[in-house]
Design an enzyme around this catalytic site. Structure first.
Site, PDB file in Angstrom:
ATOM      1  N   SER A  16     -35.283  -7.695 -13.335  1.00  0.00           N
ATOM      2  CA  SER A  16     -33.998  -7.085 -13.653  1.00  0.00           C
ATOM      3  C   SER A  16     -34.142  -5.242 -13.898  1.00  0.00           C
ATOM      4  O   SER A  16     -33.094  -4.746 -14.122  1.00  0.00           O
ATOM      5  CB  SER A  16     -33.605  -7.493 -15.223  1.00  0.00           C
ATOM      6  OG  SER A  16     -34.519  -7.113 -16.248  1.00  0.00           O
ATOM      7  N   SER A  51     -39.644  -8.832 -14.268  1.00  0.00           N
ATOM      8  CA  SER A  51     -38.686  -8.054 -14.170  1.00  0.00           C
ATOM      9  C   SER A  51     -39.324  -6.450 -14.183  1.00  0.00           C
ATOM     10  O   SER A  51     -38.493  -5.581 -13.813  1.00  0.00           O
ATOM     11  CB  SER A  51     -37.681  -8.089 -15.264  1.00  0.00           C
ATOM     12  OG  SER A  51     -36.939  -9.104 -15.203  1.00  0.00           O
ATOM     13  N   LYS A 107     -34.885   2.219 -19.097  1.00  0.00           N
ATOM     14  CA  LYS A 107     -33.984   0.834 -18.528  1.00  0.00           C
ATOM     15  C   LYS A 107     -32.886   0.834 -19.628  1.00  0.00           C
ATOM     16  O   LYS A 107     -33.307   0.897 -20.991  1.00  0.00           O
ATOM     17  CB  LYS A 107     -34.685  -0.404 -18.445  1.00  0.00           C
ATOM     18  CG  LYS A 107     -34.133  -1.495 -17.842  1.00  0.00           C
ATOM     19  CD  LYS A 107     -34.874  -2.704 -18.041  1.00  0.00           C
ATOM     20  CE  LYS A 107     -34.202  -3.925 -17.496  1.00  0.00           C
ATOM     21  NZ  LYS A 107     -35.449  -5.025 -17.385  1.00  0.00           N
TER      22      LYS A 107
END
Length: 511
Positions: free
Chosen positions: A171, A195, A91
């Site tokens: 996220s 997330s 990420k």
């Protein structure tokens, strides 16, 4: 981006499921370099074109070279770990030395620190190929109360590979969509509250939000030191367990990890799917489930019983005030923790505190705020940060409420199961996220307890996950239970990259 002609294996991977692709690689004993090339070609064909998932922000320029070196090591008899040679996506709020770390924001487009976050350094030492960085909900979805999950100014909108008009959640949106689409062997997400779990559940993946302090947060763009943690996301329990086993460990720069070396384990090597037999499990049946989700949940419970688990209903204790207290903590920690991180970034990064980011967004509103604003940022800036007199009270309240609730439900039980989330909602730039149904993330996120989601089935072709929640440092037990359920459940349909959920006559009515 790699632009060589597609290999025969790459063409094959475009037409079969990610799970089948992984098995094909194993059957053919493909080299890491061949697998890496194939994943890069798949990204080129499907993320940048084709269904255009927008899940990968950037690929490492030396990915194939990394893989070739690891192949040479294997040929010489050196295998660093169970993940040796695995191409992995990370990420883009986690620092890697070869790529900028943007958190999806144009304010950080020049954030080339040349550093590896300690969790990435551990992955490299274990022999992974750092394949690239994944898109995310900008600033890990803490900017606005009306945000659209999966959108960032740097990467655009991540699309769900099961239905392209629906959210990939967030996220860790890009990691979820990319691993579901077969763009890497596994991926790394981060979570403050949901997330890792939400994008894993909604994209049909296994995701683990570990005990807070098991994985270092150093050189990860922060929201909250009380709740932030990274975790693995994969297509199966064993791969997620293997990745966490090498990510975990103590870091002198992160005091929360002081127990990690003593508590971590080789989770994949010790995996015991038979552990479900005789295991007492608390069943938390949330309000707000649709009939379709309830049916999938009931079928999952039947499979757990058939595998030998003893299921006991539990009720969620009253946690009135938890949401407000948690939100206050996140705002105050965001202001202080983000400033501390930004001070370590290179001179090319011009923002040094939250107020600077707010000003940057206002000055670049057309690019940064075309769909939603920054009301949470503005509210956080108005606080006194962690020096605010209200901070310690809010954190003590949120932690006590979440911990007490979980400990009450876990009393006499090995773990708790509950639906992770409902099915994916439509991506909506007008109204923002319109999530409906339950969420299992809040209590373990605030308390710092581990939380595993495993795909339990589908609702109209959209994946939904089953959550396994346990006490601190109980990752092995959660992985064991998840593997047992996974085996009992069997295979599930792969992504089909449909433009929308195909309801046909059921939606349009009989002619």
């Amino acid at each position: 981006m790699h632009s060589a002609p597609l290999t025969a294996l790459a063409v094959l991977l475009l037409t079969i499921s990610p799970a089948e692709a992984q098995q094909q690689e194993r059957n053919e004993r493909s080299s890491s370099q061949a697998a890496t090339r194939t994943y890069l070609q798949r990204i080129e064909a499907m993320d940048r074109a084709g269904p255009r998932l927008n899940s990968v922000i950037a690929v490492a320029p030396d990915a194939e070279r990394q893989a070739r070196r690891l192949d040479e090591e294997r040929e010489k008899g050196r295998v660093r770990s169970a993940v040796h040679g695995w191409p992995v996506l990370v990420k883009d709020n986690v620092e890697t030395r070869e790529l900028p770390t943007t958190a999806g924001s144009l304010a950080l487009k020049d954030n080339r620190t040349g550093r590896d976050a300690p969790l990435v350094a551990r992955l490299r030492a274990a022999g992974i190929v750092m394949l690239g960085k994944t898109n995310l909900s900008e600033w890990a979805n803490i900017r606005s109360s009306s945000s659209m999950s999966g959108w960032s100014a740097v990467g655009g909108l991540v699309r769900n590979p099961y239905s392209l008009d629906r959210t990939a959640c967030g996220s860790s949106s890009g990691t979820g969509a990319a691993i579901a689409a077969g763009f890497a062997r596994a991926g790394v997400g981060t979570e403050t509250d949901g997330s890792v779990i939400c994008p894993s559940a909604i994209n049909g993946l296994v995701g683990m939000k570990p005990t807070l302090g098991l994985v270092s947060r150093t050189h990860v763009v922060p929201i909250s030191h009380s709740q932030d943690t990274a975790g693995p996301m994969a297509t199966n329990v064993r791969d997620a367990a293997a990745l966490l086993g090498v990510m975990a460990g103590s870091d002198p720069a992160d005091p929360a990890t002081r127990e990690a070396d003593a508590k971590k384990g080789d989770y994949a090597a010790r995996l015991n799917p038979a552990a479900l037999r005789g295991m007492r499990i608390g069943v938390l049946r949330p309000e707000g489930m649709s009939d379709a989700l309830a049916a999938v949940f009931d079928a999952a419970l039947d499979r757990l019983r058939a595998a030998g688990a003893v299921l006991v209903p539990v009720e969620r204790p009253d946690t009135k005030g938890l949401g407000d207290a948690e939100f206050d903590v996140l705002k105050m920690e965001l202001k202080s923790d983000l400033a501390a991180y930004l001070k370590t970034t290179p001179p090319a990064v011009k923002v040094r505190r939250l107020a600077d980011v707010i000003a940057f967004n206002r000055a670049n509103a057309a690019a940064e705020m075309p769909f939603f604003g920054q009301d949470i940022f503005e509210a956080a800036e108005k606080t006194g940060g962690t020096a605010d007199p209200a901070y310690k009270t809010a954190r003590a309240k949120s932690l006590a409420l979440a911990t007490r609730a979980l400990d009450t439900m876990l009393a006499g039980n090995a773990l708790i199961v509950s639906p992770s989330y409902g099915a994916a909602w439509l991506s909506d730039p007008v109204h923002g996220d319109q999530a409906g149904g339950p969420s299992a993330s809040g209590l373990p996120a605030v308390a710092g307890y581990p939380h595993l989601t495993v795909p339990m089935g589908q609702v109209l072709g959209l994946p939904v996950g089953l959550s396994f929640i346990g006490r601190k440092w109980s990752e092995q037990r959660l992985f064991d239970a998840g593997a047992g359920f996974e085996a009992a459940r069997g295979a599930l349909p792969a992504p089909r990259y449909l433009p929308s959920v195909a309801a046909g006559a059921r939606l349009e009515g009989a002619e």
